[in-house]
Design an enzyme around this catalytic site. Structure first.
Site, PDB file in Angstrom:
ATOM      1  N   ASP A  92       0.853  -1.175   0.000  1.00 52.81           N
ATOM      2  CA  ASP A  92       0.000   0.000   0.000  1.00 52.81           C
ATOM      3  C   ASP A  92       0.899   1.238   0.000  1.00 52.81           C
ATOM      4  OD1 ASP A  92      -2.033   1.801   0.238  1.00 52.81           O
ATOM      5  OD2 ASP A  92      -2.830   1.003   2.113  1.00 52.81           O
ATOM      6  N   GLY A  94       0.812   4.099   1.378  1.00 48.27           N
ATOM      7  CA  GLY A  94       0.911   4.929   2.573  1.00 48.27           C
ATOM      8  C   GLY A  94      -0.071   6.073   2.599  1.00 48.27           C
ATOM      9  N   GLY A  95      -0.793   6.293   1.495  1.00 53.00           N
ATOM     10  CA  GLY A  95      -1.728   7.410   1.421  1.00 53.00           C
ATOM     11  C   GLY A  95      -2.813   7.354   2.475  1.00 53.00           C
ATOM     12  N   CYS A 309      -7.859 -26.145  14.770  1.00 57.82           N
ATOM     13  CA  CYS A 309      -8.980 -27.081  14.625  1.00 57.82           C
ATOM     14  C   CYS A 309      -8.548 -28.544  14.671  1.00 57.82           C
ATOM     15  CB  CYS A 309      -9.716 -26.800  13.319  1.00 57.82           C
ATOM     16  SG  CYS A 309     -10.618 -25.228  13.328  1.00 57.82           S
TER      17      CYS A 309
END
Length: 386
Positions: A92, A94-95, A309
């Site tokens: 991503d 960083g915005g 599980c």
């Protein structure tokens, strides 16, 4: 090495099953990316992440630039080596993180100046520096730098923000260094305004990217409005490139979005839920802190092959959370990521078989049903001590 590209294998309505080809290996789509913001999927080893069937993970420019620093990661061999993940990594830009800082940041036409949430030090991100940081991290998929306005907002404010993001997208693309098997995604903005989303799609396709993301959703607008925005936006997006819906979501969000033509997802929900005793299952969500699990010898799910599980009971997990033992979040995060990956494999198989509507009907009925009865649930398999 071949170029970064996505190929479609089959469609079922608007839904697509395909294959993403990258420098770090192929990824079957639809796909869910576990979030590894600071170079780790919280509470999991990368061997555990791999065991769930995850094909790609997500990192974040903002957090990694602050610590340990992009230059340090680059010197140590890149993010893949640093975090022990040989598969593709999407970072991503960083915005979103910068925009969420509120009073700690100052926006201008060139970029954003902000103060670190860690130590208050001052930093600056621009489309060029964000792209350079992602290059130093060796991100397989680089995201263009964009502004993420808080919603609700006036249409004129959303329009101004979207157009700024489109100018930043062009600068991000100019700064991107092409390499075989690496790609960069543009991010469609425009809030829930149909005309602004259409304008954003056109601007990005005119620039040209290897993939296209849908940003600015799952920010409190509700599922119905999110889906209606996808209904009008996704059909405008290129059909020969992957489509990524950022920050989404619940299992039903994923299912509904795939049915509208989305291929890629990320969200902190399964890891955050794992740290707070919530388990995603085929019968909805369980809270393992509830007293009703204290004497329950059954596994969380009879259909899951994760360590939680196959080796442990609900009663044991209940005990771990009540005792504040770190193993509880580790096991339950493993289970939740495994469930999300199994769900995506089910959806992909249904698309390939032309049975997605039937699967969607069954999944939604099961999510709304009661927990499994005693005779539907096997006891956990506990191997003998060697």
């Amino acid at each position: 090495m071949s170029r970064f590209h996505w190929t479609c294998e089959s469609t079922d309505g608007a839904a697509r099953a395909g294959m993403l080809h990258t420098s770090h290996g192929p990824v079957a789509t639809p796909t869910f990316m576990p979030v590894g913001t600071v170079g780790t999927v919280k509470a999991m080893t990368m061997d555990a992440v791999r065991s769930t069937g995850a094909g790609i993970v997500l990192g974040n420019t903002y957090h990694l630039m602050l610590r340990p620093g992009a230059e340090r990661v680059q010197q140590l061999g890149g993010l893949h080596k640093f975090m022990d993940w040989s598969g593709p990594i999407l970072t991503d830009s960083g915005g979103f993180q910068v925009m969420s800082l509120g009073a700690l940041r100052k926006l201008d036409q060139d970029g954003v100046t902000f103060k670190s949430h860690i130590d208050g030090s001052t930093h600056r991100l621009t489309p060029e520096s964000s792209t350079d940081i992602q290059h130093k991290l060796d991100a397989t998929i680089t995201m263009c730098f964009d502004e993420c306005p808080a919603l609700p907002a006036a249409p004129e404010a959303i329009a101004a923000s979207m157009r700024l993001s489109m100018r930043w997208a062009a600068r991000s693309r100019e700064a991107f260094i092409p390499r075989a098997g690496y790609g960069q995604f543009g991010i469609v903005q425009g809030g829930t305004e149909t005309d602004l989303r259409a304008e954003s799609v056109k601007a990005l396709t005119d620039i040209g990217f290897e993939g296209y993301a849908i940003g600015g959703l799952a920010v409190g607008e509700g599922q119905e409005l999110m889906f209606s925005t996808l209904d009008t936006t996704v059909p405008l997006m290129p059909t020969n490139a992957p489509r990524y819906l950022m920050g989404v979501g619940t299992p039903d969000d994923l299912l509904g979005s795939v049915m509208r033509g989305v291929d890629m997802f990320d969200c902190v929900m399964p890891t955050r839920a794992g740290r707070t005793a919530r388990a995603y299952t085929e019968r909805g969500t369980l809270n393992l802190r509830n007293a009703r699990h204290a004497n329950d010898a059954r596994p969380i799910s009879p259909h899951c092959d994760c360590l939680a599980c196959t080796r442990h009971s609900r009663a044991y997990l209940h005990h771990l959370f009540r005792a504040n033992e770190i193993l509880g979040p580790m096991l339950l995060t493993w289970h939740n990521i495994a469930y999300y990956q199994r769900l995506m494999r089910q959806i992909r198989a249904a698309i390939l078989e032309g049975q997605l509507e039937a699967l969607a009907t069954r999944l939604r009925a099961e999510w709304a049903a009661e927990d499994w009865t005693e005779d539907e649930m096997p006891q956990p398999h506990i191997p003998p001590v060697a």
